[in-house]
Design a protein around this motif. Structure first.
Motif, short mmCIF file in Angstrom:
data_model
loop_
_atom_site.label_atom_id
_atom_site.label_comp_id
_atom_site.label_asym_id
_atom_site.label_seq_id
_atom_site.Cartn_x
_atom_site.Cartn_y
_atom_site.Cartn_z
N PRO A 84 0.98 -1.01 -0.04
CA PRO A 84 -0.14 -0.05 -0.01
C PRO A 84 0.84 1.21 -0.04
O PRO A 84 2.10 1.24 0.62
CB PRO A 84 -0.79 -0.11 1.35
CG PRO A 84 0.10 -1.03 2.20
CD PRO A 84 0.81 -1.90 1.35
N VAL A 85 0.58 2.20 -0.79
CA VAL A 85 1.10 3.44 -1.01
C VAL A 85 0.35 4.61 -0.52
O VAL A 85 -0.84 4.73 -1.09
CB VAL A 85 1.85 3.67 -2.35
CG1 VAL A 85 2.49 4.92 -2.32
CG2 VAL A 85 2.66 2.68 -2.80
N ASP A 86 0.50 5.56 0.46
CA ASP A 86 -0.24 6.48 0.66
C ASP A 86 0.35 7.89 0.27
O ASP A 86 1.60 8.23 0.52
CB ASP A 86 -0.52 6.81 2.41
CG ASP A 86 -1.21 5.50 2.82
OD1 ASP A 86 -2.25 5.23 2.49
OD2 ASP A 86 -0.43 4.90 4.22
N ARG A 87 -0.36 8.53 -0.64
CA ARG A 87 0.26 9.60 -1.35
C ARG A 87 0.07 10.74 -0.51
O ARG A 87 0.73 11.85 -1.07
CB ARG A 87 -0.14 9.81 -2.88
CG ARG A 87 1.01 10.07 -3.59
CD ARG A 87 0.56 10.11 -5.09
NE ARG A 87 -0.43 10.98 -5.42
CZ ARG A 87 -1.32 11.26 -6.54
NH1 ARG A 87 -0.99 10.48 -7.49
NH2 ARG A 87 -2.08 12.29 -6.67
N GLY A 88 -0.99 10.68 0.23
CA GLY A 88 -1.46 11.96 0.99
C GLY A 88 -2.67 11.41 1.85
O GLY A 88 -3.13 10.33 1.65
N PRO A 89 -3.43 12.11 2.59
CA PRO A 89 -4.51 11.77 3.28
C PRO A 89 -5.71 11.52 2.58
O PRO A 89 -6.56 10.79 2.49
CB PRO A 89 -4.83 12.82 4.25
CG PRO A 89 -4.00 14.09 3.67
CD PRO A 89 -2.94 13.65 2.97
N ASP A 90 -5.79 11.99 1.26
CA ASP A 90 -6.85 11.73 0.20
C ASP A 90 -6.40 10.71 -0.74
O ASP A 90 -7.52 10.63 -1.79
CB ASP A 90 -7.35 13.16 -0.35
CG ASP A 90 -7.62 14.18 0.82
OD1 ASP A 90 -8.29 13.70 1.89
OD2 ASP A 90 -7.78 15.29 0.85
N TRP A 91 -5.44 10.19 -0.97
CA TRP A 91 -4.98 9.27 -1.93
C TRP A 91 -4.17 8.50 -1.77
O TRP A 91 -3.12 8.59 -1.15
CB TRP A 91 -4.56 10.40 -3.33
CG TRP A 91 -4.30 9.45 -4.52
CD1 TRP A 91 -3.07 9.02 -4.98
CD2 TRP A 91 -5.22 9.30 -5.67
NE1 TRP A 91 -3.45 8.24 -6.19
CE2 TRP A 91 -4.73 8.42 -6.57
CE3 TRP A 91 -6.38 9.76 -5.88
CZ2 TRP A 91 -5.20 8.27 -7.94
CZ3 TRP A 91 -7.09 9.62 -7.14
CH2 TRP A 91 -6.42 8.73 -7.94
N SER A 92 -4.46 7.01 -1.93
CA SER A 92 -3.69 6.03 -1.71
C SER A 92 -3.77 5.02 -2.95
O SER A 92 -4.80 5.21 -3.76
CB SER A 92 -4.00 5.31 -0.50
OG SER A 92 -3.86 6.03 0.63
N TYR A 93 -2.85 4.30 -3.11
CA TYR A 93 -2.83 3.19 -4.41
C TYR A 93 -2.14 1.99 -3.94
O TYR A 93 -1.16 1.93 -2.81
CB TYR A 93 -2.40 3.77 -5.42
CG TYR A 93 -1.00 4.16 -5.74
CD1 TYR A 93 -0.14 3.19 -6.22
CD2 TYR A 93 -0.52 5.59 -5.32
CE1 TYR A 93 1.22 3.38 -6.06
CE2 TYR A 93 0.87 5.75 -5.29
CZ TYR A 93 1.88 4.63 -5.69
OH TYR A 93 3.11 4.95 -5.83
N VAL A 94 -2.49 0.94 -4.67
CA VAL A 94 -1.74 -0.41 -4.55
C VAL A 94 -1.34 -1.10 -5.84
O VAL A 94 -2.31 -0.63 -6.77
CB VAL A 94 -2.46 -1.53 -3.84
CG1 VAL A 94 -3.75 -1.73 -4.38
CG2 VAL A 94 -1.59 -2.64 -3.74
N GLU A 95 -0.32 -1.48 -6.48
CA GLU A 95 0.04 -2.01 -7.66
C GLU A 95 0.12 -3.51 -7.51
O GLU A 95 1.02 -4.09 -7.18
CB GLU A 95 1.56 -1.40 -8.31
CG GLU A 95 1.08 -0.04 -8.57
CD GLU A 95 2.40 0.49 -9.22
OE1 GLU A 95 3.12 -0.05 -9.52
OE2 GLU A 95 2.33 1.92 -9.34
#
Length: 114
Positions: free
Chosen positions: A30-41
């Motif tokens: 899991p990657v949290d780019r900020g409090p409003d956006w996260s992603y997983v590859e």
């Protein structure tokens, strides 16, 4: 023109929480780019991203993911500890067995026989 899916984005209330559910289910960090956006590859799949929105989920998804597993019934039991829940019971037809599920924010997905 030829295009490819780069990522699939879910609107949600808790991007950091939801990305951890999906990364535990599909793999990838899991990657949290900020409090409003996260992603997983997830390995072998397009990036799945989660963006915070102010409104809650109001209706059935118009799009959902089918997740291939050896045993949809067993997978449904295993993923409950991550916060998922079932929608009804398993369905078996000539194509195999599937189980409709909800992720922790109520987004539908299906476990299907692989």
């Amino acid at each position: 023109m030829r295009a490819r899916v780069q990522e699939i984005v879910f609107d949600c209330a808790d991007p950091a929480g939801l990305v951890r559910f999906w990364s535990a289910l599909l793999g990838g960090a899991p990657v949290d780019r900020g409090p409003d956006w996260s992603y997983v590859e997830p390995p072998g799949f397009a990036r799945i991203a989660f963006q915070r929105v102010p409104e809650g989920k109001a209706a059935k998804n118009r799009l959902h993911l089918d997740v291939a597993v050896a045993d949809p019934v067993a997978a449904a039991e295993e993923v409950r500890v991550l916060g998922a829940r079932r929608s009804g019971g398993p369905v078996t037809d000539e194509q195999g067995t599937f189980q409709v599920m909800f992720d922790p924010e109520g987004n539908e997905f299906c476990f299907v026989t692989d």
